[in-house]
Design a protein around this motif. Structure first.
Motif: not given
Length: 88
Positions: A44-48
């Motif tokens: 899971v990445g941190g950017r929207s």
């Protein structure tokens, strides 16, 4: 009449390789499992990713051995490159 042995198959989420699942047990208590050498990946990445606040993510429940190793190697290399770039 002949007995029909139906064994479910598993398909790689990346390359599409399809193999039979492993049979564990006999008779009515048989269970099927993916081969031990198969892997999975959830990141899971941190950017929207969209206007509703979703996240970029990779979610592969079933990866054949070659794809699982490639995903692990790629993630390790990308993190190493980022770590070395951040240290400068």
């Amino acid at each position: 009449m002949a007995d029909v042995d139906t064994i479910p198959k598993i398909r790689c989420d990346n390359c599409g390789l399809t193999v039979e699942k492993l049979v564990d047990g006999t008779g009515s208590s048989r269970k099927f499992a993916k081969p031990r050498v198969w892997g999975s990946m959830k990141a899971v990445g941190g950017r929207s990713a969209d206007a509703y606040g979703g996240k970029d993510r990779l979610d592969f429940a079933d990866l054949c051995p070659a794809c699982a190793n490639a995903a692990l190697d790629a993630a390790a290399a990308a993190l190493k490159d980022h770590r070395e770039g951040a240290a400068v």
